[in-house]
Design an enzyme around this catalytic site. Structure first.
Site, PDB file in Angstrom:
ATOM      1  CG  ASP A  66       2.594  -3.137  -1.726  1.00 51.78           C
ATOM      2  OD1 ASP A  66       2.085  -3.989  -2.307  1.00 51.78           O
ATOM      3  OD2 ASP A  66       2.740  -1.882  -1.840  1.00 51.78           O
ATOM      4  CG  ASP A 135       4.098   9.018   2.078  1.00 51.56           C
ATOM      5  OD1 ASP A 135       3.756   8.304   0.449  1.00 51.56           O
ATOM      6  OD2 ASP A 135       4.589   8.441   2.590  1.00 51.56           O
ATOM      7  CG  HIS A 137       3.272   5.290  -0.755  1.00 48.24           C
ATOM      8  ND1 HIS A 137       3.060   5.071   0.898  1.00 48.24           N
ATOM      9  CD2 HIS A 137       2.482   4.881  -0.736  1.00 48.24           C
ATOM     10  CE1 HIS A 137       1.668   4.676   1.088  1.00 48.24           C
ATOM     11  NE2 HIS A 137       1.345   4.483   0.161  1.00 48.24           N
ATOM     12  CD  GLU A 142       5.925   4.716   2.695  1.00 46.75           C
ATOM     13  OE1 GLU A 142       5.909   5.950   2.722  1.00 46.75           O
ATOM     14  OE2 GLU A 142       5.979   4.482   4.272  1.00 46.75           O
TER      15      GLU A 142
HETATM   16  P1  PGA Z   1      -5.054   3.560  -1.071  1.00 52.96           P
HETATM   17  O1  PGA Z   1      -3.859   3.463  -0.473  1.00 52.96           O
HETATM   18  O2  PGA Z   1      -5.451   2.968  -2.065  1.00 52.96           O
HETATM   19  O3  PGA Z   1      -5.654   2.600   0.304  1.00 52.96           O
HETATM   20  O4  PGA Z   1      -5.649   5.056  -0.338  1.00 52.96           O
HETATM   21  C1  PGA Z   1      -2.994   3.246  -1.480  1.00 52.96           C
HETATM   22  C2  PGA Z   1      -1.836   3.647  -1.569  1.00 52.96           C
HETATM   23  O5  PGA Z   1      -0.851   3.571   0.098  1.00 52.96           O
HETATM   24  O6  PGA Z   1      -0.728   2.928  -2.313  1.00 52.96           O
END
Ligand code: PGA
Length: 259
Positions: A66, A135, A137, A142
């Site tokens: 992304d 959440d 995702h 999302e």
């Molecule tokens: P993080 O983020 O590895 O920084 O915890 C994971 C995500 O938001 O997909």
């Protein structure tokens, strides 16, 4: 899903690196690389194996998941920059083989289609590393993302913008919009590694693994995939109802059975 509960994040990093190394040693490999904090231990372990054991990425390709919309590629917060800084510049990955979405493309819809075509032209992704948001995702899909989604523009939740504010000079600098591989794009990869570390991810991991298949938890869409390995530390495993079974399964894992 194969749920692998390890004592700590170091063990998760080593198993992730083992799986990536195994695929690299089969020849040309297309790796799907996540950004964020979660995969950093695995990237450090792969860098160590490159430096000390000669593990090579010279014949591999990489695709990031992304990108923020509106950030120029050279912006320190762009995932194009982050993946180079945290991983690919420290191994022998050819720079041209590290593919990412252009968050500054004049036509983001065309950019999303270009990226889908680039993944297909590479023969698809062999191993996709995934973190998980609080959440649920994956990528920047999302909650309420279509389970059939392809690469497209999404709007970040305020929670995700807060979670990611640590990567920007000020919280208001976090873009509102992103380009992300869709849930169906992610599921096209042949082997998915979903990594969860720490108590903050426990609820999301439980919903992804044991909750209903639902757009409310985008990571639950991985239940549809025939080859997903969920790698978690003790804290991230703490809300799993069937934890004892996963531990029993791992203890009984035959030597001949790879991840
Ligand atoms: P993080 O983020 O590895 O920084 O915890 C994971 C995500 O938001 O997909």
């Amino acid at each position: 899903m194969e749920v692998v509960i390890h004592p700590d994040s170091g063990a998760v990093a080593r198993t992730t690196a083992d799986i990536v190394q195994g695929r690299l040693e089969q020849g040309h490999a297309a790796l799907g690389l996540a950004t964020g904090s979660t995969p950093l231990g695995a990237y450090r372990e792969l860098i160590r194996r490159h430096r000390q054991e000669g593990l090579s990425f010279a014949r591999a390709q990489a695709f990031t998941l992304d990108e923020y919309l509106g950030l120029p590629p050279e912006h320190l917060g762009s995932y194009r920059s982050v993946i180079r800084r945290e991983f690919t510049d420290s191994v022998d990955f050819p720079d041209r083989a590290v593919h990412s979405l252009d968050g500054h493309a004049p036509d983001p819809v065309a950019e999303a289609a270009r990226y889908e075509a680039a993944i297909a032209a590479a023969g698809g992704i062999d191993v996709q590393i995934l973190g998980i948001g609080t959440d649920g995702h994956i990528g920047f899909n999302e909650p309420m993302s279509s389970l059939a989604s392809r690469t497209r523009i999404k709007t970040l939740t305020e929670q995700t913008r807060r979670d990611n504010a640590r990567f920007f000079p000020a919280p208001e600098d976090v873009p509102h919009h992103v380009l992300t591989q869709g849930l169906a794009t992610i599921r096209d990869a042949r082997h998915l590694l979903l990594i969860g570390l720490g108590e903050a991810k426990a609820e999301a991991i439980a919903a992804a693994v044991e909750g209903p298949l639902a757009a409310a938890c985008p990571a639950s869409s991985l239940q549809l995939h025939p080859h997903t390995t969920v790698l978690v530390d003790q804290a991230a495993a703490s809300r799993l109802q069937h934890r004892e079974y996963y531990e029993y399964t791992l203890a009984q894992k035959p030597d001949w059975q790879a991840y």
